[in-house]
Write a protein that holds these residues in place. Structure first.
Motif, mmCIF file in Angstrom:
data_model
loop_
_atom_site.group_PDB
_atom_site.id
_atom_site.type_symbol
_atom_site.label_atom_id
_atom_site.label_comp_id
_atom_site.label_asym_id
_atom_site.label_seq_id
_atom_site.Cartn_x
_atom_site.Cartn_y
_atom_site.Cartn_z
ATOM 1 N N ALA A 134 110.748 -5.813 30.513
ATOM 2 C CA ALA A 134 109.710 -6.949 31.422
ATOM 3 C C ALA A 134 110.420 -7.585 32.535
ATOM 4 C CB ALA A 134 109.105 -7.585 30.513
ATOM 5 N N ALA A 135 111.775 -7.870 32.123
ATOM 6 C CA ALA A 135 112.595 -8.714 33.133
ATOM 7 C C ALA A 135 113.066 -7.837 33.981
ATOM 8 C CB ALA A 135 113.767 -9.602 32.514
ATOM 9 N N THR A 136 113.565 -6.714 33.930
ATOM 10 C CA THR A 136 114.021 -5.846 35.135
ATOM 11 C C THR A 136 112.956 -5.222 35.930
ATOM 12 O OG1 THR A 136 115.677 -4.138 35.521
ATOM 13 C CG2 THR A 136 114.090 -3.622 33.867
ATOM 14 N N THR A 137 111.856 -5.129 35.291
ATOM 15 C CA THR A 137 110.439 -4.741 36.119
ATOM 16 C C THR A 137 110.151 -6.134 37.103
ATOM 17 O OG1 THR A 137 109.705 -3.259 34.241
ATOM 18 C CG2 THR A 137 108.213 -4.105 35.936
ATOM 19 N N ALA A 138 110.248 -6.978 36.587
ATOM 20 C CA ALA A 138 109.932 -8.233 37.449
ATOM 21 C C ALA A 138 110.835 -8.256 38.532
ATOM 22 C CB ALA A 138 109.839 -9.370 36.420
ATOM 23 N N LEU A 139 112.195 -8.083 38.370
ATOM 24 C CA LEU A 139 113.110 -8.358 39.354
ATOM 25 C C LEU A 139 113.141 -7.145 40.366
ATOM 26 C CD1 LEU A 139 116.181 -9.267 36.925
ATOM 27 C CD2 LEU A 139 115.129 -10.672 38.637
ATOM 28 N N HIS A 140 112.457 -6.092 39.965
ATOM 29 C CA HIS A 140 112.229 -4.932 40.878
ATOM 30 C C HIS A 140 110.924 -4.918 41.649
ATOM 31 C CE1 HIS A 140 115.506 -3.030 38.794
ATOM 32 N NE2 HIS A 140 115.863 -2.089 39.725
ATOM 33 N N LEU A 141 110.162 -6.123 41.532
ATOM 34 C CA LEU A 141 109.196 -6.253 42.410
ATOM 35 C C LEU A 141 109.493 -6.677 43.924
ATOM 36 C CD1 LEU A 141 106.887 -8.340 39.913
ATOM 37 C CD2 LEU A 141 106.271 -5.846 40.479
ATOM 38 N N ARG A 142 110.558 -7.239 44.213
ATOM 39 C CA ARG A 142 111.091 -7.590 45.414
ATOM 40 C C ARG A 142 110.806 -6.333 46.540
ATOM 41 N NH1 ARG A 142 116.325 -10.552 46.787
ATOM 42 N NH2 ARG A 142 115.243 -12.520 46.681
ATOM 43 N N THR A 143 110.267 -6.468 47.586
ATOM 44 C CA THR A 143 110.323 -5.378 48.553
ATOM 45 C C THR A 143 111.729 -4.910 48.827
ATOM 46 O OG1 THR A 143 108.441 -6.385 49.645
ATOM 47 C CG2 THR A 143 109.587 -4.927 51.103
ATOM 48 N N GLY A 144 111.665 -3.579 49.022
ATOM 49 C CA GLY A 144 113.241 -3.149 49.330
ATOM 50 C C GLY A 144 113.800 -2.480 47.826
ATOM 51 N N THR A 145 113.354 -3.120 46.703
ATOM 52 C CA THR A 145 113.719 -2.608 45.515
ATOM 53 C C THR A 145 112.843 -1.710 44.605
ATOM 54 O OG1 THR A 145 113.479 -4.627 44.320
ATOM 55 C CG2 THR A 145 115.283 -4.619 45.600
ATOM 56 N N ARG A 146 111.744 -1.437 45.066
ATOM 57 C CA ARG A 146 110.866 -0.961 44.448
ATOM 58 C C ARG A 146 110.621 0.570 43.950
ATOM 59 N NH1 ARG A 146 105.106 -3.878 46.504
ATOM 60 N NH2 ARG A 146 106.060 -5.936 46.194
ATOM 61 N N ALA A 147 111.747 1.173 44.375
ATOM 62 C CA ALA A 147 111.921 2.598 44.246
ATOM 63 C C ALA A 147 111.940 2.922 42.476
ATOM 64 C CB ALA A 147 113.104 3.139 44.573
ATOM 65 N N ALA A 148 112.353 1.934 41.875
ATOM 66 C CA ALA A 148 112.346 2.359 40.339
ATOM 67 C C ALA A 148 111.264 1.587 39.721
ATOM 68 C CB ALA A 148 113.761 1.651 39.713
ATOM 69 N N LEU A 149 110.434 0.847 40.214
ATOM 70 C CA LEU A 149 109.512 0.123 39.767
ATOM 71 C C LEU A 149 108.218 0.987 38.914
ATOM 72 C CD1 LEU A 149 108.251 -2.730 39.425
ATOM 73 C CD2 LEU A 149 106.895 -2.379 41.483
ATOM 74 N N PRO A 150 107.989 2.464 39.512
ATOM 75 C CA PRO A 150 106.938 2.921 38.794
ATOM 76 C C PRO A 150 107.445 3.721 37.297
ATOM 77 C CG PRO A 150 106.810 3.789 40.876
ATOM 78 C CD PRO A 150 108.094 2.860 40.635
ATOM 79 N N TRP A 151 108.944 3.989 37.397
ATOM 80 C CA TRP A 151 109.547 4.230 36.064
ATOM 81 C C TRP A 151 109.954 3.112 35.187
ATOM 82 C CZ3 TRP A 151 109.540 9.196 35.513
ATOM 83 C CH2 TRP A 151 109.288 9.988 36.707
ATOM 84 N N LEU A 152 109.975 1.787 35.596
ATOM 85 C CA LEU A 152 110.183 0.744 34.856
ATOM 86 C C LEU A 152 108.681 0.311 34.199
ATOM 87 C CD1 LEU A 152 112.624 -1.402 36.911
ATOM 88 C CD2 LEU A 152 113.111 0.419 35.176
ATOM 89 N N THR A 153 107.794 0.406 34.791
ATOM 90 C CA THR A 153 106.290 -0.089 34.396
ATOM 91 C C THR A 153 106.180 1.040 33.375
ATOM 92 O OG1 THR A 153 105.999 -0.806 36.701
ATOM 93 C CG2 THR A 153 104.183 -0.436 35.079
ATOM 94 N N ALA A 154 106.391 2.455 33.603
ATOM 95 C CA ALA A 154 106.076 3.335 32.622
ATOM 96 C C ALA A 154 106.808 2.988 31.271
ATOM 97 C CB ALA A 154 106.249 4.858 32.988
ATOM 98 N N ALA A 155 107.996 2.838 31.341
ATOM 99 C CA ALA A 155 108.918 2.507 30.179
ATOM 100 C C ALA A 155 108.383 1.462 29.498
ATOM 101 C CB ALA A 155 110.468 2.323 30.821
ATOM 102 N N LEU A 156 107.867 0.325 30.424
ATOM 103 C CA LEU A 156 107.199 -1.019 29.440
ATOM 104 C C LEU A 156 105.992 -0.691 28.531
ATOM 105 C CD1 LEU A 156 107.462 -3.804 28.892
ATOM 106 C CD2 LEU A 156 106.217 -4.432 31.073
ATOM 107 N N VAL A 157 105.325 0.247 29.220
ATOM 108 C CA VAL A 157 103.968 0.925 28.662
ATOM 109 C C VAL A 157 104.209 1.350 27.331
ATOM 110 C CG1 VAL A 157 102.039 2.123 29.009
ATOM 111 C CG2 VAL A 157 102.677 0.564 30.743
ATOM 112 N N LEU A 158 105.237 2.360 27.589
ATOM 113 C CA LEU A 158 105.553 3.181 26.360
ATOM 114 C C LEU A 158 105.983 2.529 25.296
ATOM 115 C CD1 LEU A 158 107.320 6.189 28.407
ATOM 116 C CD2 LEU A 158 105.210 6.534 26.837
#
Length: 166
Positions: A71-95
Motif C-alpha cells: 500500500a505504501a509503495t503504491t501510494a508513493l507511485h501515484l505521483r505523475t512521472g512514476t506511474r509506470a509501475a502503478l497498475p502492477w502494484l495495485t494488482a499486487a495489493l488486490v491479490l
C-alpha cells in the motif's frame, strides 16, 4: 529522498511478499504432502504445533508488513512521472488482500477448529485436511501472482528510473 523511499518500499514489499508466497508454497509442496502420510494423531498434533509456532514476530512482520508495504509503495507511485509501475502494484495489493480474506475466512477458522481437537481425530482431520490444502493452494497462487506483479512493478520502476537518469 522521494525516489529512495519509493525504491525502498517497493523492495521491502517484494521481499515480504516473496517470503509469504514461499511459506505457502512450502506447505503446498512439502509440509502437507508429508503430513498426509502420517496417522491422524500425528497429523493433528503436528498441525497444532505448527499453528502455535508460526504465530511469532518474524511471521507477523512479513505477513502484516507485506500489505502495508505494498500500500505504501503504491501510494508513493501515484505521483505523475512514476506511474509506470502503478497498475502492477495495485494488482499486487488486490491479490494480497484476497489472500488475507481467504486466510481469515477459511484457513484460520479451520486452524482454530483443529487446535481445539483432542478427541475424535479422524473426523476432525477429514474436515480439515482437504479443505485447508485446497485453500492454501489458492493462497499460494494469489501471493505468487502478487509477487509476480511486484516484480513487474520493479521492472516498470527501473525503466522509469533509468530513463530519468539518462
Amino acid at each position: 529522498m522521494y525516489d529512495t523511499a519509493r525504491a525502498a518500499t517497493l523492495f521491502a514489499a517484494t521481499l515480504a511478499t516473496g517470503l509469504i508466497a514461499g511459506l505457502f508454497f512450502a506447505f503446498s509442496i512439502a509440509v502437507m504432502p508429508g503430513l498426509r502420510q502420517a496417522d491422524d494423531a500425528t497429523f493433528v498434533t503436528a498441525m497444532q504445533r505448527i499453528n502455535s509456532a508460526i504465530l511469532n514476530g518474524w511471521f507477523a512482520l512479513a505477513f502484516v508488513g507485506a500489505p502495508l508495504l505494498i500500500a505504501a509503495t503504491t501510494a508513493l507511485h501515484l505521483r505523475t512521472g512514476t506511474r509506470a509501475a502503478l497498475p502492477w502494484l495495485t494488482a499486487a495489493l488486490v491479490l494480497y488482500v484476497a489472500m488475507l480474506a481467504i486466510t481469515f475466512a477459511v484457513n484460520v477458522p479451520l486452524n482454530n477448529t483443529l487446535d481445539a481437537a483432542h478427541t475424535q481425530l479422524p473426523p476432525v482431520r477429514a474436515h480439515f485436511e482437504d479443505k485447508w490444502i485446497r485453500w492454501n493452494l489458492v493462497r499460494t497462487l494469489t501471493t505468487t501472482a502478487a509477487l509476480a506483479c511486484l516484480i513487474r512493478g520493479v521492472l516498470g520502476y527501473s525503466s522509469v528510473s533509468s530513463a530519468g537518469s539518462s
